[in-house]
Design a protein around this motif. Sequence first.
Motif, PDB file in Angstrom:
ATOM      1  N   UNK A  38       0.841  -1.189   0.000  1.00 30.28           N
ATOM      2  CA  UNK A  38       0.000   0.000   0.000  1.00 30.28           C
ATOM      3  C   UNK A  38       0.872   1.234   0.000  1.00 30.28           C
ATOM      4  N   UNK A  39       0.284   2.295  -0.495  1.00 26.02           N
ATOM      5  CA  UNK A  39       1.028   3.555  -0.600  1.00 26.02           C
ATOM      6  C   UNK A  39       0.071   4.717  -0.441  1.00 26.02           C
ATOM      7  N   UNK A  91      -5.903   4.795   9.351  1.00 24.19           N
ATOM      8  CA  UNK A  91      -4.505   4.669   8.928  1.00 24.19           C
ATOM      9  C   UNK A  91      -4.319   3.625   7.833  1.00 24.19           C
ATOM     10  N   UNK A  92      -5.327   2.812   7.592  1.00 23.13           N
ATOM     11  CA  UNK A  92      -5.242   1.824   6.510  1.00 23.13           C
ATOM     12  C   UNK A  92      -5.562   2.434   5.148  1.00 23.13           C
ATOM     13  N   UNK A  93      -6.017   3.673   5.135  1.00 21.55           N
ATOM     14  CA  UNK A  93      -6.346   4.331   3.870  1.00 21.55           C
ATOM     15  C   UNK A  93      -5.102   4.461   3.000  1.00 21.55           C
ATOM     16  N   UNK A  94      -5.204   3.999   1.773  1.00 20.59           N
ATOM     17  CA  UNK A  94      -4.064   4.012   0.856  1.00 20.59           C
ATOM     18  C   UNK A  94      -4.508   3.419  -0.468  1.00 20.59           C
ATOM     19  N   UNK A  95      -3.616   3.497  -1.441  1.00 27.74           N
ATOM     20  CA  UNK A  95      -3.796   2.714  -2.660  1.00 27.74           C
ATOM     21  C   UNK A  95      -3.118   1.367  -2.433  1.00 27.74           C
ATOM     22  N   UNK A  96      -3.847   0.316  -2.683  1.00 30.36           N
ATOM     23  CA  UNK A  96      -3.341  -1.035  -2.441  1.00 30.36           C
ATOM     24  C   UNK A  96      -2.970  -1.693  -3.774  1.00 30.36           C
TER      25      UNK A  96
END
Length: 125
Positions: A38-39, A91-96
């Motif tokens: 993730x980023x 905090x898990x929000x991201x592009x996976x």
Amino acid sequence: QVHLVESGGGSVQAGGSLRLSCAASGDTRRPWCMGWFRQTPGPGNEREGVGGIYFDGRNPYYRDSVKGRFTISQDKANNMLYLQMNHLKPDDSATYYCAAATTCGSLDAEKYAYWGQGTQVTVSS
């Protein structure tokens, strides 16, 4: 070569769940070791390893912050990789991204040769 396409991202509230999928095509007979990364946007934000799984589907491994919440699985017959994400946090929000490597056991992005285009996950508080 292997071509990877992720799906299943979306927006959820904290505590919710999402299941990401990764469809593989191309040279799927090769014993690829698969991983999820993730980023988040921003300068210097690198892709961080979420977890990976060995080519035989056993021994998944995870970064500490997702252990007990995320589960990696695969359906080798249909060339699919999954990431079940429970108890999601902002905090898990991201592009996976899903990725493929020829060696297993690492969450170092540099060891993965093939990448999908990514799917966005947004967790609101």
